[in-house]
Design a protein around this motif. Structure first.
Motif, PDB file in Angstrom:
ATOM      1  N   TYR A 158     -41.313  -1.445  25.598  1.00 39.86           N
ATOM      2  CA  TYR A 158     -41.423  -2.489  24.572  1.00 39.86           C
ATOM      3  C   TYR A 158     -40.080  -2.611  23.864  1.00 39.86           C
ATOM      4  N   ARG A 159     -39.462  -3.767  24.004  1.00 37.05           N
ATOM      5  CA  ARG A 159     -38.119  -3.994  23.464  1.00 37.05           C
ATOM      6  C   ARG A 159     -37.995  -3.647  21.987  1.00 37.05           C
ATOM      7  N   ALA A 160     -38.998  -3.991  21.194  1.00 32.52           N
ATOM      8  CA  ALA A 160     -38.918  -3.800  19.743  1.00 32.52           C
ATOM      9  C   ALA A 160     -39.680  -2.562  19.267  1.00 32.52           C
ATOM     10  N   ALA A 161     -39.947  -1.616  20.136  1.00 36.92           N
ATOM     11  CA  ALA A 161     -40.740  -0.437  19.766  1.00 36.92           C
ATOM     12  C   ALA A 161     -40.146   0.326  18.593  1.00 36.92           C
ATOM     13  N   GLY A 162     -38.843   0.287  18.432  1.00 40.55           N
ATOM     14  CA  GLY A 162     -38.194   1.003  17.339  1.00 40.55           C
ATOM     15  C   GLY A 162     -38.635   0.546  15.963  1.00 40.55           C
ATOM     16  N   THR A 163     -39.191  -0.645  15.862  1.00 40.89           N
ATOM     17  CA  THR A 163     -39.661  -1.132  14.549  1.00 40.89           C
ATOM     18  C   THR A 163     -40.793  -0.266  14.012  1.00 40.89           C
ATOM     19  N   VAL A 164     -41.490   0.433  14.894  1.00 48.30           N
ATOM     20  CA  VAL A 164     -42.588   1.307  14.480  1.00 48.30           C
ATOM     21  C   VAL A 164     -42.109   2.295  13.414  1.00 48.30           C
ATOM     22  N   ALA A 165     -40.900   2.788  13.553  1.00 49.48           N
ATOM     23  CA  ALA A 165     -40.363   3.784  12.618  1.00 49.48           C
ATOM     24  C   ALA A 165     -40.263   3.247  11.191  1.00 49.48           C
ATOM     25  N   SER A 166     -40.237   1.938  11.027  1.00 49.35           N
ATOM     26  CA  SER A 166     -40.093   1.366   9.685  1.00 49.35           C
ATOM     27  C   SER A 166     -41.427   1.017   9.028  1.00 49.35           C
ATOM     28  N   TYR A 167     -42.530   1.176   9.734  1.00 47.79           N
ATOM     29  CA  TYR A 167     -43.828   0.832   9.143  1.00 47.79           C
ATOM     30  C   TYR A 167     -44.125   1.775   7.976  1.00 47.79           C
ATOM     31  N   PRO A 168     -44.441   1.240   6.796  1.00 47.12           N
ATOM     32  CA  PRO A 168     -44.652   2.091   5.619  1.00 47.12           C
ATOM     33  C   PRO A 168     -45.929   2.933   5.690  1.00 47.12           C
ATOM     34  N   PHE A 169     -46.828   2.614   6.576  1.00 43.41           N
ATOM     35  CA  PHE A 169     -48.085   3.352   6.690  1.00 43.41           C
ATOM     36  C   PHE A 169     -48.020   4.460   7.737  1.00 43.41           C
ATOM     37  N   LEU A 170     -46.828   4.726   8.264  1.00 44.71           N
ATOM     38  CA  LEU A 170     -46.659   5.811   9.229  1.00 44.71           C
ATOM     39  C   LEU A 170     -45.766   6.899   8.647  1.00 44.71           C
ATOM     40  N   ALA A 171     -46.194   8.138   8.821  1.00 43.67           N
ATOM     41  CA  ALA A 171     -45.397   9.276   8.370  1.00 43.67           C
ATOM     42  C   ALA A 171     -45.071  10.140   9.584  1.00 43.67           C
ATOM     43  N   PRO A 172     -43.783  10.389   9.828  1.00 41.52           N
ATOM     44  CA  PRO A 172     -43.435  11.241  10.970  1.00 41.52           C
ATOM     45  C   PRO A 172     -43.932  12.673  10.735  1.00 41.52           C
ATOM     46  N   LEU A 173     -44.667  13.185  11.725  1.00 47.45           N
ATOM     47  CA  LEU A 173     -45.173  14.564  11.645  1.00 47.45           C
ATOM     48  C   LEU A 173     -44.322  15.512  12.467  1.00 47.45           C
ATOM     49  N   TYR A 174     -43.837  15.007  13.593  1.00 49.56           N
ATOM     50  CA  TYR A 174     -43.116  15.862  14.529  1.00 49.56           C
ATOM     51  C   TYR A 174     -42.177  14.990  15.342  1.00 49.56           C
ATOM     52  N   SER A 175     -40.976  15.506  15.599  1.00 58.69           N
ATOM     53  CA  SER A 175     -40.061  14.778  16.463  1.00 58.69           C
ATOM     54  C   SER A 175     -39.222  15.747  17.280  1.00 58.69           C
ATOM     55  N   SER A 176     -39.198  15.459  18.568  1.00 67.43           N
ATOM     56  CA  SER A 176     -38.384  16.238  19.506  1.00 67.43           C
ATOM     57  C   SER A 176     -37.606  15.270  20.389  1.00 67.43           C
ATOM     58  N   GLY A 177     -37.465  14.053  19.916  1.00 62.75           N
ATOM     59  CA  GLY A 177     -36.992  12.948  20.742  1.00 62.75           C
ATOM     60  C   GLY A 177     -38.164  12.024  21.012  1.00 62.75           C
ATOM     61  N   THR A 178     -39.354  12.579  21.107  1.00 61.19           N
ATOM     62  CA  THR A 178     -40.607  11.835  21.090  1.00 61.19           C
ATOM     63  C   THR A 178     -41.219  12.136  19.732  1.00 61.19           C
ATOM     64  N   THR A 179     -41.482  11.084  18.958  1.00 63.04           N
ATOM     65  CA  THR A 179     -41.979  11.272  17.594  1.00 63.04           C
ATOM     66  C   THR A 179     -43.474  11.022  17.520  1.00 63.04           C
ATOM     67  N   VAL A 180     -44.158  11.880  16.797  1.00 57.81           N
ATOM     68  CA  VAL A 180     -45.587  11.727  16.517  1.00 57.81           C
ATOM     69  C   VAL A 180     -45.700  11.322  15.056  1.00 57.81           C
ATOM     70  N   TYR A 181     -46.289  10.152  14.816  1.00 59.09           N
ATOM     71  CA  TYR A 181     -46.497   9.650  13.459  1.00 59.09           C
ATOM     72  C   TYR A 181     -47.967   9.758  13.100  1.00 59.09           C
ATOM     73  N   GLN A 182     -48.235  10.059  11.828  1.00 59.94           N
ATOM     74  CA  GLN A 182     -49.593  10.024  11.331  1.00 59.94           C
ATOM     75  C   GLN A 182     -49.792   8.684  10.640  1.00 59.94           C
ATOM     76  N   VAL A 183     -50.967   8.101  10.841  1.00 61.12           N
ATOM     77  CA  VAL A 183     -51.304   6.826  10.184  1.00 61.12           C
ATOM     78  C   VAL A 183     -51.863   7.136   8.800  1.00 61.12           C
ATOM     79  N   LEU A 184     -51.233   6.547   7.773  1.00 57.98           N
ATOM     80  CA  LEU A 184     -51.667   6.722   6.383  1.00 57.98           C
ATOM     81  C   LEU A 184     -52.321   5.432   5.907  1.00 57.98           C
ATOM     82  N   ALA A 185     -52.968   5.493   4.769  1.00 51.99           N
ATOM     83  CA  ALA A 185     -53.485   4.272   4.160  1.00 51.99           C
ATOM     84  C   ALA A 185     -52.289   3.417   3.735  1.00 51.99           C
ATOM     85  N   PRO A 186     -52.373   2.097   3.880  1.00 48.18           N
ATOM     86  CA  PRO A 186     -51.230   1.256   3.497  1.00 48.18           C
ATOM     87  C   PRO A 186     -50.965   1.326   2.003  1.00 48.18           C
ATOM     88  N   ARG A 187     -49.680   1.205   1.661  1.00 48.98           N
ATOM     89  CA  ARG A 187     -49.293   1.250   0.233  1.00 48.98           C
ATOM     90  C   ARG A 187     -49.360  -0.117  -0.364  1.00 48.98           C
TER      91      ARG A 187
END
Length: 187
Positions: A158-187
């Motif tokens: 997905y060309r624009a997959a990097g935009t996921v990192a900017s979503y305010p309802f995602l919190a990075p939990l783990y990253s090793s080059g592959t990042t696992v985000y937790q979904v939070l309630a929207p602010r």
């Protein structure tokens, strides 16, 4: 009579020779392919697919290990969806955590082309390219997604997959080059 029998035997021998040659030729390809494949193999022979995954993509393997150690009931992930018998759905496959859609083609065959299969695949694609934060969150809520994966496969698919990192309802939990985000309630 003897000449006719001799001609009949000759035809039978010719057919047997052609059939024998055909069998030998038919066995050449699978034999050569097997030998070639065995020559490509590195390390000990095993049925453990994790060994090959760790060699091909250590970042994914590390994220999978993290999720296995931190797995909770009710978890649902979203990750790249694509062709069957490929690396798509790799996180779900190795952890057992359900994903929104793994191999759409494969699922479509088993579910008699249920329209939901294509809908899920389309929404996964839409999520990884969505610029509207509310739309992205709505996709995750529709399938009760608790974690989002962002790795090499998502970035390649997905060309624009990097935009996921900017979503305010995602919190990075783990990253090793592959990042696992937790979904939070929207602010």
């Amino acid at each position: 009579e003897a000449e006719r029998r001799w001609q009949s035997e000759g035809r039978h021998r010719a057919l047997a020779a052609i059939l024998g040659a055909s069998v030998v030729l038919a066995l050449l390809y699978p034999t050569a392919a097997s030998i070639q494949r065995l020559k490509m193999h590195e390390g000990p022979v095993t049925l453990n697919a994790r060994v090959a995954l760790e060699r091909r993509n250590p970042a994914d393997a590390a994220a999978i290990s993290y999720l296995e150690k931190n797995r909770r009931p009710g978890m649902v992930i979203v990750e790249a969806t694509g062709d069957p018998y490929s690396e798509y759905a790799r996180i779900s496959t190795h952890t057992g955590i359900p994903t929104v859609m793994g191999w759409a083609n494969h699922e479509g065959l088993w579910r008699e082309n249920d329209p939901e299969v294509n809908e899920r695949a389309a929404l996964v694609r839409a999520f990884y390219g969505e610029t509207n934060v509310q739309n992205a969150y709505a996709i995750l809520q529709k399938y009760q997604v608790t974690h989002v994966i962002l790795g090499d496969l998502e970035n390649r698919s997905y060309r624009a997959a990097g935009t996921v990192a900017s979503y305010p309802f995602l919190a990075p939990l783990y990253s090793s080059g592959t990042t696992v985000y937790q979904v939070l309630a929207p602010r």
